[in-house]
Design a protein around this motif. Structure first.
Motif, mmCIF file in Angstrom:
data_model
loop_
_atom_site.group_PDB
_atom_site.id
_atom_site.type_symbol
_atom_site.label_atom_id
_atom_site.label_comp_id
_atom_site.label_asym_id
_atom_site.label_seq_id
_atom_site.Cartn_x
_atom_site.Cartn_y
_atom_site.Cartn_z
ATOM 1 N N PRO A 175 0.735 -1.254 -0.041
ATOM 2 C CA PRO A 175 0.149 -0.141 -0.040
ATOM 3 C C PRO A 175 0.869 1.239 -0.070
ATOM 4 N N TYR A 176 2.120 1.157 0.491
ATOM 5 C CA TYR A 176 2.960 2.345 0.377
ATOM 6 C C TYR A 176 3.839 2.721 -0.773
ATOM 7 N N GLN A 177 3.660 1.658 -1.786
ATOM 8 C CA GLN A 177 4.382 1.713 -2.981
ATOM 9 C C GLN A 177 3.834 2.806 -3.795
ATOM 10 N N VAL A 178 4.766 3.828 -4.428
ATOM 11 C CA VAL A 178 4.110 5.067 -5.167
ATOM 12 C C VAL A 178 4.509 4.677 -6.594
ATOM 13 N N ALA A 182 3.023 8.340 -10.590
ATOM 14 C CA ALA A 182 2.984 9.513 -9.657
ATOM 15 C C ALA A 182 4.330 9.976 -9.283
ATOM 16 N N GLN A 183 5.382 9.339 -9.393
ATOM 17 C CA GLN A 183 6.752 10.009 -9.314
ATOM 18 C C GLN A 183 6.901 10.805 -10.326
ATOM 19 N N LYS A 184 6.746 10.622 -11.652
ATOM 20 C CA LYS A 184 6.968 11.534 -12.647
ATOM 21 C C LYS A 184 5.797 12.465 -12.940
ATOM 22 N N ALA A 185 4.778 12.783 -12.307
ATOM 23 C CA ALA A 185 3.858 13.948 -12.442
ATOM 24 C C ALA A 185 4.445 15.028 -11.767
ATOM 25 N N ARG A 186 3.699 16.202 -12.507
ATOM 26 C CA ARG A 186 4.050 17.424 -12.265
ATOM 27 C C ARG A 186 3.104 18.185 -11.573
ATOM 28 N N ALA A 187 3.063 19.037 -10.596
ATOM 29 C CA ALA A 187 2.038 19.623 -9.825
ATOM 30 C C ALA A 187 1.611 20.971 -10.657
ATOM 31 N N SER A 188 0.288 21.144 -10.858
ATOM 32 C CA SER A 188 -0.144 22.280 -11.657
ATOM 33 C C SER A 188 0.101 23.590 -10.774
#
Length: 221
Positions: A175-178, A182-188
């Protein structure tokens, strides 16, 4: 070291004086009656209050033997009383003397030739079913000829195929694996704006940081 009490303490320490009309316990239970009380004459009001109450309608216990008057013993009952004194007839007019179980009983001629009224005729009619009422289907249900000769389309064949199942062994779920996405995503820009601290909190943090940097200088000096 001697300590003297103040006048106020002396005043509070005094015992309370008894009431001027207070009298101690009587020396004997025999009370002495004064001569004036012995020679006193009661008033008319005292005489009226001392008289016992009288009840004009008072009656003593009645004897258990009731005395019947001569008029009640010599009177004669009227025809109306004689009729009311007779017991009621408990006869069942609808009962028949059966000689054996299930004995048929004849129907009266009046009942055979009787004609029911219009209300009886209307009440005797059975209720009709609703217009939209449908009876249960007869099994087996017949299938139309067009349905028997119909051919499924390509889309129907595609939807009827079962979902593919992976044959590879199932990896233990963490459950804690990202995930990589999600690791390569960039925040808006909106996410960055919401993640920033409030201005007043930023001022408090800056002030706290300045005080923490000044403390070591004072200790060194």
């Amino acid at each position: 070291m001697l300590v003297y009490a103040s006048p106020r303490l002396h005043e509070l320490a005094r015992h309370r004086d008894p009431h001027r009309h207070w009298e101690c316990d009587r020396p004997t239970p025999q009370w002495s009656v004064s001569d004036a009380a012995k020679r006193a004459q009661p008033s008319e009001r005292i005489h009226a209050l001392s008289a016992p109450k009288s009840y004009t309608w008072f009656e003593y216990d009645r004897s258990p033997y009731t005395q019947i008057t001569l008029g009640a013993r010599t009177t004669t009952a009227t025809n109306r009383l004689e009729m009311l004194a007779r017991p009621k007839k408990r006869e069942d007019t609808f009962a028949y003397a059966e000689k054996y179980w299930g004995q048929p009983f004849p129907v009266r001629e009046e009942a055979k030739h009787a004609h029911p009224s219009d209300l009886i005729e209307s009440l005797a009619q059975a209720k009709s079913c609703n217009e939209e009422f449908q009876y249960e289907r007869v099994l087996p249900i017949p299938v139309a000829e067009s349905a028997l000769k119909a051919l499924a389309s390509q889309r129907m064949h595609q939807l009827s195929q079962p979902k593919p199942r992976s044959v590879a062994p199932v990896v233990a779920f963490d459950p804690y694996q990202v995930s990589d996405a999600a690791q390569k995503a960039r925040a808006s820009q909106r996410i960055r704006e919401l993640s920033m601290s409030l201005p007043r909190k930023m001022k408090d943090r800056a002030k706290k940081a300045r005080t923490e940097t000044q403390i070591p200088k004072t200790t060194e000096s």
